[in-house]
Write a protein that holds these residues in place. Sequence first.
Motif, short mmCIF file in Angstrom:
data_model
loop_
_atom_site.label_atom_id
_atom_site.label_comp_id
_atom_site.label_asym_id
_atom_site.label_seq_id
_atom_site.Cartn_x
_atom_site.Cartn_y
_atom_site.Cartn_z
N LYS A 93 0.84 -1.21 0.00
CA LYS A 93 0.00 0.00 0.00
C LYS A 93 0.86 1.25 0.00
CE LYS A 93 -4.11 -1.93 2.19
NZ LYS A 93 -5.00 -1.89 3.36
N ALA A 94 1.95 1.23 0.77
CA ALA A 94 2.86 2.39 0.81
C ALA A 94 3.51 2.60 -0.55
CB ALA A 94 3.91 2.20 1.89
N ASN A 95 3.92 1.51 -1.21
CA ASN A 95 4.54 1.61 -2.53
C ASN A 95 3.56 2.16 -3.56
OD1 ASN A 95 7.02 0.67 -1.67
ND2 ASN A 95 6.57 -1.46 -2.21
N VAL A 96 2.31 1.72 -3.51
CA VAL A 96 1.29 2.21 -4.42
C VAL A 96 1.04 3.70 -4.19
CG1 VAL A 96 -1.17 2.07 -5.01
CG2 VAL A 96 0.18 -0.02 -4.79
N ALA A 97 0.93 4.09 -2.93
CA ALA A 97 0.70 5.50 -2.59
C ALA A 97 1.88 6.35 -3.06
CB ALA A 97 0.49 5.66 -1.09
N HIS A 98 3.09 5.84 -2.88
CA HIS A 98 4.29 6.58 -3.30
C HIS A 98 4.30 6.73 -4.83
CE1 HIS A 98 8.37 8.06 -3.10
NE2 HIS A 98 8.73 7.18 -4.02
#
Length: 90
Positions: free
Chosen positions: A15-20
């Motif tokens: 989720k953090a990678n997608v948001a980034h």
Amino acid sequence: MRARAKVTLAEAEDKANVAHAKAEGLADIKRAKAVAEANRIIGESPKNNEEYPRYIWIKGLQEGKGERIYIPTEAGPPILEAGKAGETDR
């Protein structure tokens, strides 16, 4: 319990990678829009403004380093060696 914690951690990282990635994409779009706007402004500035291109040309001549300028004539061939760079008028 450890396996569940690993899965939860992996999901959070995804989720953090997608948001980034989304944030980077939005930043790229904003930069592209800014560049497009700057290009539009630059492209429109010489329209109906004869003085601006002349100013840019004269500024380029002033900042030159003794380059030669070849001027085409009506006969076709350019005027060559009309004056050597760096020589003064006599």
